[in-house]
Every structure is written in C-alpha cells, then in structure tokens.
Design an enzyme around this catalytic site. Structure first.
Site, short mmCIF file in Angstrom:
data_model
loop_
_atom_site.label_atom_id
_atom_site.label_comp_id
_atom_site.label_asym_id
_atom_site.label_seq_id
_atom_site.Cartn_x
_atom_site.Cartn_y
_atom_site.Cartn_z
N TYR A 145 2.90 21.22 35.51
CA TYR A 145 2.86 19.91 36.17
C TYR A 145 3.08 20.01 37.68
CZ TYR A 145 2.10 17.72 31.78
OH TYR A 145 1.50 17.35 30.62
N ASN B 82 -5.71 8.40 33.25
CA ASN B 82 -5.37 9.39 34.27
C ASN B 82 -3.95 9.21 34.77
OD1 ASN B 82 -7.98 10.14 33.92
ND2 ASN B 82 -8.75 9.22 35.81
N ASP C 194 -3.10 10.82 37.77
CA ASP C 194 -3.16 11.41 39.10
C ASP C 194 -2.90 10.44 40.26
OD1 ASP C 194 -5.61 9.94 39.38
OD2 ASP C 194 -6.74 11.63 38.56
N HIS D 8 -1.21 6.89 30.01
CA HIS D 8 -0.62 8.21 29.74
C HIS D 8 0.43 8.61 30.77
CE1 HIS D 8 -4.38 9.24 27.13
NE2 HIS D 8 -3.54 8.45 26.52
N CYS E 30 18.94 16.43 35.75
CA CYS E 30 19.30 15.02 35.94
C CYS E 30 20.66 14.94 36.66
CB CYS E 30 19.39 14.36 34.57
SG CYS E 30 20.00 12.68 34.57
N ASN F 224 -20.87 8.67 31.74
CA ASN F 224 -20.32 10.02 31.56
C ASN F 224 -21.41 11.03 31.91
OD1 ASN F 224 -17.59 10.63 30.54
ND2 ASN F 224 -18.64 12.11 29.25
N GLU G 74 -21.81 13.89 30.42
CA GLU G 74 -22.31 14.46 29.15
C GLU G 74 -22.20 13.40 28.08
OE1 GLU G 74 -19.81 17.80 28.42
OE2 GLU G 74 -20.64 18.95 30.09
C1 BJW Z 1 -17.67 13.20 34.18
C2 BJW Z 1 -17.61 13.78 35.41
C3 BJW Z 1 -18.15 13.05 36.44
C4 BJW Z 1 -16.62 15.18 34.00
N1 BJW Z 1 -18.70 11.88 36.17
N2 BJW Z 1 -18.21 12.07 33.84
C5 BJW Z 1 -5.99 8.76 15.60
C6 BJW Z 1 -6.88 9.73 15.19
C7 BJW Z 1 -6.66 11.06 15.48
C8 BJW Z 1 -5.53 11.47 16.20
C9 BJW Z 1 -4.65 10.51 16.61
C10 BJW Z 1 -4.88 9.18 16.32
N3 BJW Z 1 -3.88 8.45 16.87
C11 BJW Z 1 -3.03 9.29 17.49
C12 BJW Z 1 -3.47 10.55 17.36
C13 BJW Z 1 -2.80 11.78 17.87
C14 BJW Z 1 -3.06 12.05 19.32
C15 BJW Z 1 -4.57 12.27 19.50
O1 BJW Z 1 -5.30 11.45 19.97
N4 BJW Z 1 -5.05 13.44 19.14
C16 BJW Z 1 -6.47 13.75 19.27
C17 BJW Z 1 -6.67 14.73 20.43
C18 BJW Z 1 -6.95 14.30 17.96
N5 BJW Z 1 -2.58 10.97 20.18
C19 BJW Z 1 -1.32 10.93 20.56
O2 BJW Z 1 -0.51 11.77 20.24
C20 BJW Z 1 -0.93 9.75 21.44
N6 BJW Z 1 0.26 9.17 20.98
C21 BJW Z 1 0.33 8.49 19.85
O3 BJW Z 1 -0.64 8.21 19.20
O4 BJW Z 1 1.59 8.07 19.52
C22 BJW Z 1 1.82 7.40 18.29
C23 BJW Z 1 3.23 6.89 18.32
C24 BJW Z 1 3.46 5.55 18.01
C25 BJW Z 1 4.76 5.06 18.02
C26 BJW Z 1 5.81 5.92 18.35
C27 BJW Z 1 5.59 7.24 18.67
C28 BJW Z 1 4.29 7.73 18.66
C29 BJW Z 1 -0.60 10.24 22.86
C30 BJW Z 1 -1.75 10.82 23.56
C31 BJW Z 1 -1.33 11.37 24.93
C32 BJW Z 1 -2.44 12.14 25.55
N7 BJW Z 1 -2.01 12.74 26.73
C33 BJW Z 1 -2.92 13.60 27.46
C34 BJW Z 1 -2.16 14.76 28.12
C35 BJW Z 1 -1.08 14.31 28.96
C36 BJW Z 1 -0.64 15.46 29.70
C37 BJW Z 1 -1.26 15.58 31.01
O5 BJW Z 1 -1.89 14.72 31.62
O6 BJW Z 1 -1.02 16.66 31.42
O7 BJW Z 1 -3.65 12.81 28.40
S1 BJW Z 1 -4.18 14.43 26.54
C38 BJW Z 1 -5.36 14.43 27.81
O8 BJW Z 1 -6.51 13.80 27.24
C39 BJW Z 1 -4.81 13.50 28.92
C40 BJW Z 1 -5.98 12.54 29.11
O9 BJW Z 1 -5.54 11.32 29.64
C41 BJW Z 1 -6.58 12.45 27.73
C42 BJW Z 1 -7.98 11.95 27.67
O10 BJW Z 1 -8.83 12.86 28.28
P1 BJW Z 1 -10.12 12.34 29.05
O11 BJW Z 1 -9.72 11.49 30.18
O12 BJW Z 1 -11.08 11.77 28.08
O13 BJW Z 1 -10.63 13.73 29.68
P2 BJW Z 1 -11.61 14.82 29.04
O14 BJW Z 1 -11.44 16.04 29.84
O15 BJW Z 1 -11.45 14.92 27.60
O16 BJW Z 1 -13.05 14.20 29.30
C43 BJW Z 1 -13.56 13.99 30.59
C44 BJW Z 1 -15.02 13.55 30.44
O17 BJW Z 1 -15.52 13.29 31.73
C45 BJW Z 1 -15.91 14.61 29.81
O18 BJW Z 1 -16.66 14.03 28.75
C46 BJW Z 1 -16.84 15.04 30.95
O19 BJW Z 1 -18.14 15.33 30.50
C47 BJW Z 1 -16.82 13.83 31.83
N8 BJW Z 1 -17.01 14.11 33.26
N9 BJW Z 1 -16.95 15.02 35.28
C48 BJW Z 1 -18.72 11.41 34.89
N10 BJW Z 1 -18.13 13.55 37.69
ZN ZN Z 2 20.03 12.38 32.25
#
Ligand code: BJW
Ligand code: ZN
Length: 244
Positions: free
Chosen positions: A64, A100, A102, A117, A145, A213, A215
């Site tokens: 991070y 995002n 960022d 997120h 902390c 997107n 792709e």
């Molecule tokens: C361009 C381009 C250009 C490139 N122009 N395009 C239901 C089904 C299955 C699984 C689950 C479900 N519900 C929950 C889950 C589990 C899990 C999950 O989703 N898992 C799947 C991966 C299978 N979800 C969770 O755990 C979530 N929490 C949750 O559900 O909690 C339940 C709960 C309830 C009550 C109490 C307690 C718990 C939390 C999810 C958190 C995700 N966090 C992350 C990482 C954070 C760390 C960090 O930032 O370092 O967030 S994961 C990562 O992916 C990050 C992003 O925000 C997120 C989404 O990614 P994004 O933005 O789509 O990026 P990419 O890289 O995947 O895609 C980019 C796209 O852009 C690509 O397609 C490129 O082609 C395109 N592109 N350049 C246009 N110039």
């Molecule tokens: Zn503390």
C-alpha cells in the site's frame, strides 16, 4: 455493440456512474486484473485480506505504501474531468460510485462520491475503534496506533470485509428508475461483488445500462450497451452525446 446515443437529453435526466480501475489506468495507476495488473505481481491473498495483514503487516504496508506514492503523484485524466463537468451540469441528479481507492475523482473536483472499497489516503486502527483518519504517508515498517499501540492499517475494503455505501447506490436506482435514469459503468471487469451486482439491479429496474471498457468484460451480457475503447476518449464522448 459500439453505441452512440442520439439526441441531447433534457437536464431532468439522472445518471449513476460506476467507475473501476480502468478509469485511472491512463493516469498511470495499474489495474488489478489483465496484463499489467497488480494481481500479476502480488497474490491477492497475501495483501488484500485481514488474514494477510495479521500474517504479514509489513508486506501489506509495503504494497500500500508503494501504491500511495504512485497515486499521490498521479493526475486525473479526461475521463475523471468529464465526470466533474457532468456533476457541474446536473448536480445531484448524478451519483458517482467508485471502486477505486486512488482519490483521483476527488482530485478532479467531484464531491459526494461513494467510495465502495475505501480510500488509499486514510488509515485506521486494526485493533481499537479509532475512526479512519487522513494519512498519505508511506511507511518502511507498519505504523502503530497512538491510542492502543496496535497496528494501523490502510482504510481499504479487503476481501471478506463489508463495503460501504452500497445501499445508498441501490436507493439511488430504486428512487430514480422511473425518471430517465442511466447507469454507466466505466473501466471495470465486473468481477468483484457486491459492486458488480449493481448492474443487474439497474437492469432489473429496466434502467439502460452502459459499459465503457477497453476489453469485453465477463458480465457484458448484463449491459444494454457496450462501448469498447479507452475511458478518456469514450466517456467524454458518451456524456457529450447524452447530456453535455
Ligand atoms: C480500461 C482501460 C482504459 C483498463 N479504458 N477500460 C458474490 C459472488 C461471488 C463472490 C462474492 C459475492 N459477494 C461477495 C463475494 C466475495 C468477494 C468477491 O467479489 N470475490 C470475487 C473476486 C469472486 N467480495 C468481497 O469480499 C467484498 N466484501 C463482501 O462481499 O463482504 C460481505 C460482508 C457482508 C457483511 C459483513 C462482512 C462482509 C469486498 C470486496 C473488496 C474488493 N477490494 C478490492 C481490493 C482492495 C485492495 C486494494 O485496492 O488494494 O478492490 S479487489 C480489487 O478489485 C479492488 C477493485 O476496486 C476491485 C474491482 O476491480 P476493477 O475496478 O473492476 O479492476 P479490474 O482490474 O478488475 O478491471 C479493470 C478493467 O478496466 C479491465 O476490464 C480492463 O480491461 C479495463 N481497462 N484500462 C477503459 N484505459
Ligand atoms: Zn488503536
């Protein structure tokens, strides 16, 4: 199917915009999946879960801190700026929801953003109830902390953790679906839930759903329109067609 919208719309229209990592790619911020994505060089389970942090807080903070340094120096691109113009134009008729962390939408001047997120420039205590606070420092070792001496963590939503603001986004759809509402997703692979579920929710309310997107995303069939191309080029164009 590449799309172009027809005529200028009245200002009564509402728009929910959902952004993902692809929106910031042209600002030099790596995406997660795909060729140069972060998950190519880091195992998700090593850096993006509470278990990972418990196991190796130093590794997680290294990850991070590097991202903080990169994002701190990054500038919004034309996609972010188009969303600022959109908010200037339609105000509260727009809801900006981002996956995002960022801070580039804030840098572009947008306000009232739902950051599903978390935020890379905030930290909170992993141990006590101390609320999140602004923190853009980069650390060589995991910070402590000042209240309980436990480890601080970045205020990011990791896998298995509850996201914030999701219900607010759902409410925007259910409150406005009868009022010329558009749902526009930009630069997201649609693989992470519940963020990705918003598309299906919008579709169930018969809201027209757009994805820009470079792709074809895995969930393309949930969208009524797919525009393939760069966010910085296609988003300003689409917004110009429908509102500006
Ligand atoms: C361009 C381009 C250009 C490139 N122009 N395009 C239901 C089904 C299955 C699984 C689950 C479900 N519900 C929950 C889950 C589990 C899990 C999950 O989703 N898992 C799947 C991966 C299978 N979800 C969770 O755990 C979530 N929490 C949750 O559900 O909690 C339940 C709960 C309830 C009550 C109490 C307690 C718990 C939390 C999810 C958190 C995700 N966090 C992350 C990482 C954070 C760390 C960090 O930032 O370092 O967030 S994961 C990562 O992916 C990050 C992003 O925000 C997120 C989404 O990614 P994004 O933005 O789509 O990026 P990419 O890289 O995947 O895609 C980019 C796209 O852009 C690509 O397609 C490129 O082609 C395109 N592109 N350049 C246009 N110039
Ligand atoms: Zn503390």
């Amino acid at each position: 199917m590449p799309g172009s919208l027809v005529s200028a719309k009245p200002l009564g229209m509402k728009i929910l915009v959902m952004t993902g990592a692809g929106v910031s790619a042209e600002s030099g911020i790596p995406t997660f999946r795909g060729t140069n994505g972060l998950w190519r060089t880091h195992r998700v389970e090593d850096v993006a879960s509470p278990e990972a942090f418990r196991k190796d807080p130093r590794l997680v903070w290294d990850f991070y801190s590097e991202r903080r340094a990169k994002a701190r120096d990054a500038h919004p691109n034309k996609a972010h700026l188009a969303l600022k113009v959109l908010q200037n134009t339609i105000g509260k008729n727009m809801l900006l929801v981002t996956q995002n962390v960022d801070g580039l939408h804030v840098k572009a001047g947008n306000t009232d953003i739902i950051e599903l997120h978390g935020n890379l420039f905030e930290s909170r205590c992993f141990n006590c109830g101390r609320p999140p606070f602004k923190d853009s420092k980069v650390y060589n070792e995991p910070p402590r902390c000042t209240m309980c001496y436990g480890y601080l963590r970045p205020n990011i939503v990791w896998f298995g953790e509850q996201i914030s603001g999701f219900m607010e986004a759902v409410k925007f759809i259910s409150d406005n679906y009868k009022d010329d509402l558009y749902y526009i997703a930009v630069g997201t692979s649609g693989t992470v839930y519940p963020a990705a579920a918003l598309t299906r929710i919008a579709k169930d309310f018969q809201v027209p759903t757009w994805i820009i997107n470079d792709e074809t995303p895995g969930n393309v069939s949930e969208f009524t329109h797919f525009i393939q191309g760069k966010a910085s080029e296609m988003l300003p164009k689409l917004l110009k067609d429908i509102v500006l």
